[in-house]
Motif scaffolding. Structure first.
Motif, PDB file in Angstrom:
ATOM      1  N   LEU A   1       5.278 -18.375 -11.030  1.00 14.76           N
ATOM      2  CA  LEU A   1       4.053 -18.554 -11.804  1.00 14.76           C
ATOM      3  C   LEU A   1       2.872 -17.814 -11.179  1.00 14.76           C
ATOM      4  O   LEU A   1       1.981 -17.344 -11.894  1.00 14.76           O
ATOM      5  CB  LEU A   1       3.732 -20.041 -11.934  1.00 14.76           C
ATOM      6  CG  LEU A   1       4.758 -20.867 -12.728  1.00 14.76           C
ATOM      7  CD1 LEU A   1       4.374 -22.336 -12.726  1.00 14.76           C
ATOM      8  CD2 LEU A   1       4.870 -20.350 -14.156  1.00 14.76           C
ATOM      9  N   ARG A   2       2.865 -17.686  -9.866  1.00 12.95           N
ATOM     10  CA  ARG A   2       1.774 -16.956  -9.207  1.00 12.95           C
ATOM     11  C   ARG A   2       1.851 -15.460  -9.479  1.00 12.95           C
ATOM     12  O   ARG A   2       0.822 -14.778  -9.556  1.00 12.95           O
ATOM     13  CB  ARG A   2       1.804 -17.211  -7.696  1.00 12.95           C
ATOM     14  CG  ARG A   2       1.252 -18.562  -7.272  1.00 12.95           C
ATOM     15  CD  ARG A   2       0.990 -18.594  -5.778  1.00 12.95           C
ATOM     16  NE  ARG A   2       2.218 -18.418  -5.010  1.00 12.95           N
ATOM     17  CZ  ARG A   2       2.974 -19.431  -4.591  1.00 12.95           C
ATOM     18  NH1 ARG A   2       2.632 -20.679  -4.885  1.00 12.95           N
ATOM     19  NH2 ARG A   2       4.065 -19.206  -3.882  1.00 12.95           N
ATOM     20  N   GLU A   3       3.062 -14.935  -9.609  1.00  7.40           N
ATOM     21  CA  GLU A   3       3.226 -13.492  -9.764  1.00  7.40           C
ATOM     22  C   GLU A   3       3.114 -13.025 -11.216  1.00  7.40           C
ATOM     23  O   GLU A   3       2.840 -11.855 -11.468  1.00  7.40           O
ATOM     24  CB  GLU A   3       4.593 -13.066  -9.208  1.00  7.40           C
ATOM     25  CG  GLU A   3       4.769 -13.296  -7.722  1.00  7.40           C
ATOM     26  CD  GLU A   3       3.834 -12.445  -6.884  1.00  7.40           C
ATOM     27  OE1 GLU A   3       3.413 -11.374  -7.352  1.00  7.40           O
ATOM     28  OE2 GLU A   3       3.514 -12.856  -5.754  1.00  7.40           O
ATOM     29  N   VAL A   4       3.339 -13.922 -12.168  1.00  2.00           N
ATOM     30  CA  VAL A   4       3.370 -13.517 -13.578  1.00  2.00           C
ATOM     31  C   VAL A   4       2.058 -12.889 -14.057  1.00  2.00           C
ATOM     32  O   VAL A   4       2.086 -11.852 -14.741  1.00  2.00           O
ATOM     33  CB  VAL A   4       3.774 -14.710 -14.467  1.00  2.00           C
ATOM     34  CG1 VAL A   4       3.445 -14.438 -15.936  1.00  2.00           C
ATOM     35  CG2 VAL A   4       5.262 -14.982 -14.326  1.00  2.00           C
ATOM     36  N   PRO A   5       0.872 -13.449 -13.766  1.00  2.00           N
ATOM     37  CA  PRO A   5      -0.358 -12.824 -14.269  1.00  2.00           C
ATOM     38  C   PRO A   5      -0.538 -11.377 -13.818  1.00  2.00           C
ATOM     39  O   PRO A   5      -0.938 -10.514 -14.613  1.00  2.00           O
ATOM     40  CB  PRO A   5      -1.463 -13.731 -13.710  1.00  2.00           C
ATOM     41  CG  PRO A   5      -0.802 -15.053 -13.524  1.00  2.00           C
ATOM     42  CD  PRO A   5       0.587 -14.736 -13.087  1.00  2.00           C
ATOM     43  N   ALA A   6      -0.235 -11.097 -12.547  1.00  2.00           N
ATOM     44  CA  ALA A   6      -0.360  -9.722 -12.061  1.00  2.00           C
ATOM     45  C   ALA A   6       0.628  -8.807 -12.764  1.00  2.00           C
ATOM     46  O   ALA A   6       0.300  -7.666 -13.123  1.00  2.00           O
ATOM     47  CB  ALA A   6      -0.136  -9.682 -10.546  1.00  2.00           C
ATOM     48  N   GLY A   7       1.853  -9.294 -12.984  1.00  2.00           N
ATOM     49  CA  GLY A   7       2.836  -8.491 -13.698  1.00  2.00           C
ATOM     50  C   GLY A   7       2.426  -8.230 -15.132  1.00  2.00           C
ATOM     51  O   GLY A   7       2.606  -7.124 -15.661  1.00  2.00           O
ATOM     52  N   LEU A   8       1.862  -9.240 -15.771  1.00  4.01           N
ATOM     53  CA  LEU A   8       1.418  -9.083 -17.156  1.00  4.01           C
ATOM     54  C   LEU A   8       0.313  -8.033 -17.261  1.00  4.01           C
ATOM     55  O   LEU A   8       0.363  -7.144 -18.123  1.00  4.01           O
ATOM     56  CB  LEU A   8       0.940 -10.432 -17.691  1.00  4.01           C
ATOM     57  CG  LEU A   8       0.594 -10.515 -19.180  1.00  4.01           C
ATOM     58  CD1 LEU A   8       0.914 -11.902 -19.716  1.00  4.01           C
ATOM     59  CD2 LEU A   8      -0.886 -10.222 -19.420  1.00  4.01           C
ATOM     60  N   LEU A   9      -0.672  -8.111 -16.379  1.00  7.18           N
ATOM     61  CA  LEU A   9      -1.775  -7.146 -16.422  1.00  7.18           C
ATOM     62  C   LEU A   9      -1.305  -5.744 -16.050  1.00  7.18           C
ATOM     63  O   LEU A   9      -1.728  -4.752 -16.653  1.00  7.18           O
ATOM     64  CB  LEU A   9      -2.893  -7.602 -15.479  1.00  7.18           C
ATOM     65  CG  LEU A   9      -3.638  -8.879 -15.890  1.00  7.18           C
ATOM     66  CD1 LEU A   9      -4.644  -9.272 -14.821  1.00  7.18           C
ATOM     67  CD2 LEU A   9      -4.334  -8.682 -17.229  1.00  7.18           C
TER      68      LEU A   9
ATOM     69  N   SER B   1      12.858   2.168  -0.840  1.00  5.98           N
ATOM     70  CA  SER B   1      13.640   2.375   0.383  1.00  5.98           C
ATOM     71  C   SER B   1      13.087   3.531   1.211  1.00  5.98           C
ATOM     72  O   SER B   1      13.190   3.528   2.444  1.00  5.98           O
ATOM     73  CB  SER B   1      15.106   2.641   0.028  1.00  5.98           C
ATOM     74  OG  SER B   1      15.244   3.884  -0.648  1.00  5.98           O
ATOM     75  N   LEU B   2      12.497   4.519   0.542  1.00  2.00           N
ATOM     76  CA  LEU B   2      11.916   5.654   1.250  1.00  2.00           C
ATOM     77  C   LEU B   2      10.519   5.342   1.774  1.00  2.00           C
ATOM     78  O   LEU B   2      10.110   5.852   2.824  1.00  2.00           O
ATOM     79  CB  LEU B   2      11.857   6.877   0.324  1.00  2.00           C
ATOM     80  CG  LEU B   2      13.207   7.427  -0.154  1.00  2.00           C
ATOM     81  CD1 LEU B   2      13.001   8.561  -1.145  1.00  2.00           C
ATOM     82  CD2 LEU B   2      14.045   7.892   1.033  1.00  2.00           C
ATOM     83  N   TYR B   3       9.790   4.532   1.021  1.00  2.00           N
ATOM     84  CA  TYR B   3       8.432   4.140   1.406  1.00  2.00           C
ATOM     85  C   TYR B   3       8.375   2.617   1.447  1.00  2.00           C
ATOM     86  O   TYR B   3       8.025   1.972   0.457  1.00  2.00           O
ATOM     87  CB  TYR B   3       7.408   4.697   0.414  1.00  2.00           C
ATOM     88  CG  TYR B   3       7.444   6.200   0.303  1.00  2.00           C
ATOM     89  CD1 TYR B   3       6.749   7.002   1.206  1.00  2.00           C
ATOM     90  CD2 TYR B   3       8.185   6.821  -0.698  1.00  2.00           C
ATOM     91  CE1 TYR B   3       6.791   8.383   1.113  1.00  2.00           C
ATOM     92  CE2 TYR B   3       8.234   8.204  -0.797  1.00  2.00           C
ATOM     93  CZ  TYR B   3       7.531   8.972   0.110  1.00  2.00           C
ATOM     94  OH  TYR B   3       7.580  10.343   0.019  1.00  2.00           O
ATOM     95  N   PRO B   4       8.734   2.028   2.579  1.00  2.00           N
ATOM     96  CA  PRO B   4       8.898   0.570   2.647  1.00  2.00           C
ATOM     97  C   PRO B   4       7.604  -0.230   2.626  1.00  2.00           C
ATOM     98  O   PRO B   4       7.649  -1.451   2.739  1.00  2.00           O
ATOM     99  CB  PRO B   4       9.627   0.379   3.981  1.00  2.00           C
ATOM    100  CG  PRO B   4       9.215   1.558   4.808  1.00  2.00           C
ATOM    101  CD  PRO B   4       9.045   2.699   3.853  1.00  2.00           C
ATOM    102  N   ALA B   5       6.454   0.423   2.503  1.00  6.65           N
ATOM    103  CA  ALA B   5       5.200  -0.333   2.443  1.00  6.65           C
ATOM    104  C   ALA B   5       5.226  -1.255   1.225  1.00  6.65           C
ATOM    105  O   ALA B   5       5.611  -0.836   0.123  1.00  6.65           O
ATOM    106  CB  ALA B   5       4.015   0.623   2.350  1.00  6.65           C
ATOM    107  N   PRO B   6       4.854  -2.516   1.389  1.00  5.25           N
ATOM    108  CA  PRO B   6       4.933  -3.471   0.269  1.00  5.25           C
ATOM    109  C   PRO B   6       3.987  -3.099  -0.869  1.00  5.25           C
ATOM    110  O   PRO B   6       2.854  -2.673  -0.644  1.00  5.25           O
ATOM    111  CB  PRO B   6       4.529  -4.802   0.921  1.00  5.25           C
ATOM    112  CG  PRO B   6       3.726  -4.421   2.125  1.00  5.25           C
ATOM    113  CD  PRO B   6       4.310  -3.139   2.617  1.00  5.25           C
ATOM    114  N   LEU B   7       4.474  -3.262  -2.083  1.00  2.37           N
ATOM    115  CA  LEU B   7       3.673  -3.024  -3.278  1.00  2.37           C
ATOM    116  C   LEU B   7       3.482  -4.341  -4.013  1.00  2.37           C
ATOM    117  O   LEU B   7       4.407  -5.143  -4.116  1.00  2.37           O
ATOM    118  CB  LEU B   7       4.363  -2.013  -4.202  1.00  2.37           C
ATOM    119  CG  LEU B   7       4.564  -0.598  -3.660  1.00  2.37           C
ATOM    120  CD1 LEU B   7       5.315   0.247  -4.675  1.00  2.37           C
ATOM    121  CD2 LEU B   7       3.224   0.055  -3.329  1.00  2.37           C
ATOM    122  N   GLY B   8       2.292  -4.548  -4.532  1.00  2.00           N
ATOM    123  CA  GLY B   8       2.007  -5.766  -5.262  1.00  2.00           C
ATOM    124  C   GLY B   8       2.677  -5.777  -6.625  1.00  2.00           C
ATOM    125  O   GLY B   8       3.133  -4.743  -7.130  1.00  2.00           O
ATOM    126  N   SER B   9       2.723  -6.950  -7.225  1.00  2.00           N
ATOM    127  CA  SER B   9       3.357  -7.087  -8.538  1.00  2.00           C
ATOM    128  C   SER B   9       2.649  -6.253  -9.600  1.00  2.00           C
ATOM    129  O   SER B   9       3.289  -5.725 -10.511  1.00  2.00           O
ATOM    130  CB  SER B   9       3.362  -8.563  -8.953  1.00  2.00           C
ATOM    131  OG  SER B   9       4.148  -9.330  -8.076  1.00  2.00           O
TER     132      SER B   9
END
Length: 258
Positions: free
Chosen positions: A224-232, A142-150
């Motif tokens: 399913l697209r986001e899971v690999p990035a979250g896992l790593l 909320s303080l830094y609204p720049a999007p962050l990847g998974s």
């Protein structure tokens, strides 16, 4: 120079924390997508996903037998649901059926093998750690609204949850000793794990089910697209956090699993 025992302890710590972090990261980003798909928005998906992922990971990390019972019950219940329902897969129904089956299996485990409130205490510790980390992450975004990847989200929340869990586990478990009902611990934890497993079956099964509408299939594809990035990301966050805590003196070998 590191002794052989110290080197072995560090390697084991890296392995355990990496696997736990990978599990947490994959669950965390998947749950965020699922919660957003069912209509939640703002800070709520972050906090709820962090809590659920932390509780699940804490159960596997600290109460493996109960978690294994819940996972098995979740698989069995999901298969039974798929046989009965055919191509129509509804997330609330399959998760509820699995949770009930897991609770029954957990009750049987507590009756036949071991009655202990430690599994529930460890899971509650994970829930509180996830709550704290989720709120901190929501505040940061909320303080830094720049999007962050998974990847970044998972690495950061795993590091924070792991630290909070390790620092607070002992006193929370001690505080829970004596007032948590032994007979309810295994059913509740097993039911939670079974519900999470069923949600995973819903995601995987939905990719091959033609009966789902376009919006639901799109949501599943996003998960399913986001899971690999979250896992790593979780794997990296867990390994780095585990190594730092080990070097600071928080020994993995001092942990007493259920």
């Amino acid at each position: 120079m590191l002794s052989r025992e110290r080197f072995t302890a560090i390697v084991v710590t890296l392995l355990v924390w990496s696997l736990a972090g990978a599990l947490f990261g994959a669950l965390f980003v998947a749950l965020i997508q699922v919660l957003e798909a069912v209509g939640l928005s703002g800070w709520r998906p972050l906090v709820l996903a962090a809590m659920a992922a932390a509780m699940t990971t804490a159960a596997f990390y600290s109460a493996m037998p109960v978690a294994a019972v819940g996972a098995t019950a979740g698989v069995v219940a999901s298969i039974g649901y798929l046989i009965v329902s055919g191509p129509l897969i509804e997330l609330p129904v399959i998760s509820t059926a699995a949770a009930v089956t897991g609770a029954v299996a957990g009750s049987f485990y507590a009756w036949m093998i071991r009655r202990s409130a430690r599994a529930l205490a460890e899971t509650l510790t994970g829930m509180l750690a996830g709550l704290g980390a989720g709120l901190a992450l929501a505040l940061l975004l909320s303080l830094y609204p720049a999007p962050l990847g998974s990847f970044v989200l998972a690495a950061g929340v795993v590091a924070l949850v792991g630290t909070l869990f390790q620092l607070n586990e002992h006193w929370i478990v001690q505080a829970c000793h004596g007032w948590l009902p032994d007979g309810l611990a295994a059913p509740l934890v097993a039911g939670l794990i079974a519900a999470v497993v069923a949600a995973g079956v819903w995601v995987v099964g939905g990719t091959s089910t033609a009966a789902l509408d376009l919006e639901t299939r799109s949501a599943i594809d996003q998960v399913l697209r986001e899971v690999p990035a979250g896992l790593l990301g979780g794997l990296l966050g867990g390994s780095v956090t585990g190594l730092i805590l080990e070097l600071l003196g928080y020994r993995l070998e001092e942990h007493e699993p259920d």
